[in-house]
Design an enzyme around this catalytic site. Structure first.
Site, PDB file in Angstrom:
ATOM      1  N   LYS A  17      36.272  10.079 -21.419  1.00 50.41           N
ATOM      2  CA  LYS A  17      36.298  11.214 -20.485  1.00 50.41           C
ATOM      3  C   LYS A  17      36.846  12.467 -21.160  1.00 50.41           C
ATOM      4  O   LYS A  17      36.386  13.580 -20.908  1.00 50.41           O
ATOM      5  CB  LYS A  17      37.170  10.822 -19.287  1.00 50.41           C
ATOM      6  CG  LYS A  17      36.993  11.667 -18.081  1.00 50.41           C
ATOM      7  CD  LYS A  17      37.331  10.920 -16.772  1.00 50.41           C
ATOM      8  CE  LYS A  17      38.331   9.804 -16.868  1.00 50.41           C
ATOM      9  NZ  LYS A  17      39.697  10.160 -16.684  1.00 50.41           N
ATOM     10  N   ASP A 146      41.991   3.518  -8.608  1.00 54.33           N
ATOM     11  CA  ASP A 146      43.404   3.233  -8.916  1.00 54.33           C
ATOM     12  C   ASP A 146      44.273   3.807  -7.804  1.00 54.33           C
ATOM     13  O   ASP A 146      44.000   4.914  -7.322  1.00 54.33           O
ATOM     14  CB  ASP A 146      43.850   3.963 -10.202  1.00 54.33           C
ATOM     15  CG  ASP A 146      43.148   3.468 -11.438  1.00 54.33           C
ATOM     16  OD1 ASP A 146      42.516   2.407 -11.372  1.00 54.33           O
ATOM     17  OD2 ASP A 146      43.236   4.174 -12.482  1.00 54.33           O
ATOM     18  N   LYS A 186      21.854  -1.513 -15.664  1.00 53.50           N
ATOM     19  CA  LYS A 186      22.275  -1.731 -14.280  1.00 53.50           C
ATOM     20  C   LYS A 186      22.927  -0.476 -13.683  1.00 53.50           C
ATOM     21  O   LYS A 186      23.870   0.082 -14.257  1.00 53.50           O
ATOM     22  CB  LYS A 186      23.270  -2.902 -14.228  1.00 53.50           C
ATOM     23  CG  LYS A 186      22.608  -4.239 -14.528  1.00 53.50           C
ATOM     24  CD  LYS A 186      21.643  -4.576 -13.389  1.00 53.50           C
ATOM     25  CE  LYS A 186      20.889  -5.879 -13.640  1.00 53.50           C
ATOM     26  NZ  LYS A 186      19.777  -6.042 -12.688  1.00 53.50           N
ATOM     27  N   THR A 190      27.570   2.229 -11.041  1.00 49.85           N
ATOM     28  CA  THR A 190      27.615   3.682 -10.789  1.00 49.85           C
ATOM     29  C   THR A 190      27.565   3.951  -9.289  1.00 49.85           C
ATOM     30  O   THR A 190      28.341   4.749  -8.762  1.00 49.85           O
ATOM     31  CB  THR A 190      26.435   4.365 -11.509  1.00 49.85           C
ATOM     32  OG1 THR A 190      26.601   4.161 -12.908  1.00 49.85           O
ATOM     33  CG2 THR A 190      26.380   5.858 -11.216  1.00 49.85           C
ATOM     34  N   GLY A 353      56.315   8.746 -37.937  1.00 54.39           N
ATOM     35  CA  GLY A 353      56.796   7.505 -37.324  1.00 54.39           C
ATOM     36  C   GLY A 353      58.242   7.602 -36.885  1.00 54.39           C
ATOM     37  O   GLY A 353      58.921   8.611 -37.123  1.00 54.39           O
ATOM     38  N   CYS A 380      55.807  14.502 -41.720  1.00 51.90           N
ATOM     39  CA  CYS A 380      56.990  14.337 -40.880  1.00 51.90           C
ATOM     40  C   CYS A 380      57.852  13.179 -41.398  1.00 51.90           C
ATOM     41  O   CYS A 380      58.533  13.342 -42.409  1.00 51.90           O
ATOM     42  CB  CYS A 380      56.582  14.181 -39.411  1.00 51.90           C
ATOM     43  SG  CYS A 380      57.905  14.663 -38.303  1.00 51.90           S
ATOM     44  N   PHE A 381      57.778  12.007 -40.789  1.00 49.34           N
ATOM     45  CA  PHE A 381      58.528  10.861 -41.299  1.00 49.34           C
ATOM     46  C   PHE A 381      58.122  10.584 -42.748  1.00 49.34           C
ATOM     47  O   PHE A 381      58.942  10.189 -43.576  1.00 49.34           O
ATOM     48  CB  PHE A 381      58.178   9.648 -40.436  1.00 49.34           C
ATOM     49  CG  PHE A 381      59.210   8.560 -40.424  1.00 49.34           C
ATOM     50  CD1 PHE A 381      60.556   8.839 -40.295  1.00 49.34           C
ATOM     51  CD2 PHE A 381      58.814   7.222 -40.504  1.00 49.34           C
ATOM     52  CE1 PHE A 381      61.504   7.826 -40.250  1.00 49.34           C
ATOM     53  CE2 PHE A 381      59.750   6.204 -40.458  1.00 49.34           C
ATOM     54  CZ  PHE A 381      61.099   6.502 -40.330  1.00 49.34           C
ATOM     55  N   HIS A 515      53.534  18.873 -38.312  1.00 45.49           N
ATOM     56  CA  HIS A 515      52.300  18.102 -38.101  1.00 45.49           C
ATOM     57  C   HIS A 515      51.067  18.999 -38.259  1.00 45.49           C
ATOM     58  O   HIS A 515      50.526  19.488 -37.260  1.00 45.49           O
ATOM     59  CB  HIS A 515      52.302  17.484 -36.702  1.00 45.49           C
ATOM     60  CG  HIS A 515      53.321  16.415 -36.529  1.00 45.49           C
ATOM     61  ND1 HIS A 515      53.044  15.079 -36.737  1.00 45.49           N
ATOM     62  CD2 HIS A 515      54.629  16.477 -36.207  1.00 45.49           C
ATOM     63  CE1 HIS A 515      54.134  14.365 -36.529  1.00 45.49           C
ATOM     64  NE2 HIS A 515      55.122  15.186 -36.212  1.00 45.49           N
ATOM     65  N   GLU A 517      48.155  18.191 -38.821  1.00 48.98           N
ATOM     66  CA  GLU A 517      46.953  17.575 -38.238  1.00 48.98           C
ATOM     67  C   GLU A 517      46.662  18.104 -36.829  1.00 48.98           C
ATOM     68  O   GLU A 517      45.528  18.076 -36.367  1.00 48.98           O
ATOM     69  CB  GLU A 517      47.073  16.039 -38.234  1.00 48.98           C
ATOM     70  CG  GLU A 517      48.067  15.426 -37.248  1.00 48.98           C
ATOM     71  CD  GLU A 517      49.518  15.395 -37.730  1.00 48.98           C
ATOM     72  OE1 GLU A 517      49.867  16.165 -38.659  1.00 48.98           O
ATOM     73  OE2 GLU A 517      50.312  14.611 -37.162  1.00 48.98           O
TER      74      GLU A 517
HETATM   75  N1  GLN Z   1      61.549   9.813 -36.861  1.00 49.91           N
HETATM   76  C1  GLN Z   1      61.580  11.053 -37.538  1.00 49.91           C
HETATM   77  C2  GLN Z   1      62.388  12.096 -36.787  1.00 49.91           C
HETATM   78  O1  GLN Z   1      62.602  11.995 -35.602  1.00 49.91           O
HETATM   79  C3  GLN Z   1      60.178  11.575 -37.809  1.00 49.91           C
HETATM   80  C4  GLN Z   1      59.399  11.902 -36.584  1.00 49.91           C
HETATM   81  C5  GLN Z   1      57.925  12.031 -36.833  1.00 49.91           C
HETATM   82  O2  GLN Z   1      57.386  11.540 -37.819  1.00 49.91           O
HETATM   83  N2  GLN Z   1      57.225  12.660 -35.916  1.00 49.91           N
HETATM   84  O3  GLN Z   1      62.834  13.047 -37.371  1.00 49.91           O
END
Ligand code: GLN
Length: 543
Positions: A17, A146, A186, A190, A353, A380-381, A515, A517
């Protein structure tokens, strides 16, 4: 006049969606209209920021620091329009606001009820800041039927009635399954799904039918007549690849034409879809491939790294090469010699992460990339892991770690409790709430002269990128780490927070605290991803 298109989903979840809404946004844009997309999520979390990425997928962060649903990433990638805090709301957020107002005495003694108080709050959210747009597309999360989505459906029903058909339209996404044994498509699911919508008083004007095979004209007419929709507004939505071909496919089925016809807007003539043709052409004619290992912890649900995967694909578009993603669970590197799994890859990306689990493997992956001179991108991490790796293996600090993993004597990565945002200071308590309290949204980084990142960003002295982190590379270790050769090539404007590290002498080794990305688009690949894939292409020639 601002027109509202409400997009609901039926039969099953995961029909795409978000991409369908984003593609409709792109089509209306290609017709010259100003669009904005919004998402209403029926869950009780105030925002998805505290939800596990393996359950809910990536958390998409906006410039203004909102933690939002990953569909907002699709909206930005398809329309280029940057979303704001106001473009994603949840049941939890609506209730939190209504209850806060009740506690403050804002309802003057009234009994607070789902109808009208919650539905009024939902309608306010949908309508705020919409005046200078031609179209607001509002996607309702979840599946019709739902319990959770009922207040949202009631609110859009009321809004449809208030706005009238000249300013509102309901689009329903359904599934038309193909039953192999019967050799038939089918239409019953729908029909039932539309019945569910009718039960709550909503008659859709367009059906977008997800299906594996073309829907024959007779079936299309059958759906139209059972569901009270014009046959031309029953739009077959077949699986297409790549996803950036979706606007082209929907246009071919008449989607934009039918939406414009509904609103009595001119629908003759063709939209300018050259952008999408160019992207699809670049992707389908790309020759050769590079292999990128993405080392992370949430590799079981690929939606957890949605924007990352897309940004790497955009890097491929920029270099006209196929990018093959090799998802690697970092925990495998905790076994002896497992790092050979990375032999022959052309680039290694250590993903964002949280938490200690899986970090020894991430640090091993950084070491492999650094020592073997494989292009390395830490996000980031991933940047924090690169700094810990350099501290332990180059700077002679074997106990270097992050305070995210518990108290430590060599905190090269530490908790941030205070930082500057423009001219103000943002503060956090060490034991404060986890929700919405990270360093979030767009912050400036100043790029060092003569650095690789500065040349990648086209010589820019400073950049703005989106952040989402609680910990930060500890500036007190900067001199010690720079003595090993690691360069701190991007810093916050006050010089307190390291934003970028790079390793001169290595073919491509960059870690960023933000980030990138999140800002990459297929029609405007992010320069860091374009450059990383370019380095991977060079690497592929070497191996
Ligand atoms: N865990 C790390 C922090 O909080 C990195 C966070 C992340 O990768 N978005 O700083």
């Amino acid at each position: 006049m601002t027109r509202f298109v409400f997009i609901t989903g039926g039969v099953v979840s995961s029909l795409g969606k978000g991409i369908a809404s984003a593609a409709l946004g792109a089509l209306l844009q290609a017709r010259g209209y100003k669009v904005r997309l919004r998402k209403l999520d029926p869950y009780l979390n105030v925002d998805p920021g505290t939800m596990s990425p393996t359950q809910h997928g990536e958390v998409f962060v906006t410039d203004d620091g909102a933690e939002t649903d990953l569909d907002l990433g699709h909206y930005e990638r398809f329309t280029g329009v940057h979303a704001t805090q106001r473009d994603n709301t949840t049941t939890g957020r609506i209730y939190a606001d209504v209850i806060a107002k009740e506690r403050a005495g804002g309802f003057l003694g009234a009994t607070i009820q789902v109808i009208p108080h919650i539905t009024d709050a939902i309608k306010d959210v949908i309508r705020r800041d919409t005046a200078d747009h031609d179209f607001i597309l509002v996607e309702i999360g979840g599946t019709v039927g739902d319990i959770e989505s009922l207040p949202f459906l009631e609110a859009i029903r009321q809004l449809g009635n208030e706005l009238g058909p000249e300013a509102s339209m309901f689009v329903h996404l359904t599934l038309v399954p193909y039953i192999k044994s019967a050799g038939e498509l089918k239409t019953k699911p729908t029909q039932h799904s539309v019945k569910e919508l009718l039960n709550v008083g909503i008659q859709p004007q367009m059906l977008l039918c997800r299906c594996e095979r073309p829907i024959p004209e007779a079936e299309r007419r059958k759906i139209a007549s059972f569901c009270n929709v014009r046959a031309e507004a029953v739009i077959p939505a077949l699986d297409v690849s790549p996803i950036y071909a979706v606007p082209l496919a929907y246009h071919n089925e008449g989607m934009d034409r039918e939406v414009l016809r509904h609103f009595h807007l001119p629908f003759e003539g063709e939209p300018d879809l050259s952008r999408w043709h160019r992207i699809v052409e670049a992707m389908t004619t790309a020759e050769g491939e590079v292999h990128i290992a993405i080392v992370g912890k949430y590799t079981s649900l690929l939606d957890s790294y949605k924007s990352l995967a897309e940004a790497l694909t955009h890097g491929g578009i920029a270099n006209r090469i196929n990018v093959k993603l090799d998802w690697v669970d970092s925990e495998i590197f905790e076994k002896p010699d497992a790092v050979s799994r990375l032999d022959g890859v052309h680039g290694i990306l250590v993903a964002p992460g949280f938490g200690e689990r899986g970090t020894p493997g991430k640090i091993e992956a950084v070491r492999f990339a650094r020592e073997r001179k494989v292009p390395f991108f830490g996000i980031c991490f991933g940047m924090q892991m690169a700094v810990i790796e350099a501290a332990r293996n180059l700077a002679g600090l074997p106990c270097a770690s992050s305070t995210e993993f518990g108290p430590c004597d060599t905190p090269v990565v530490g908790l941030m409790t205070e930082w500057a945002h423009g001219n103000t200071v943002v503060s956090r308590a060490v034991d404060g709430d986890l929700g919405g309290t990270m360093r979030l949204g767009a912050y400036t980084a100043v790029l060092a002269e003569g650095s690789l990142v500065r040349s990648i960003y086209g010589g820019a002295e400073s950049i703005e990128e989106r952040h989402r982190h609680r910990y930060e590379v500890n500036v007190n270790y900067k001199t010690r780490l720079e003595a090993t050769g690691l360069r701190f090539s991007g810093m916050s404007p006050d010089g307190e927070l390291p934003e970028i590290v790079e390793l001169p002498g290595h073919p491509w080794f960059i870690g960023v605290q933000y980030h990138p990305e999140l800002k990459s688009k297929p029609f405007e690949p992010h320069p860091l991803f374009a450059s990383f894939i370019e380095a991977a292409v060079k690497q592929a020639r070497l191996v």
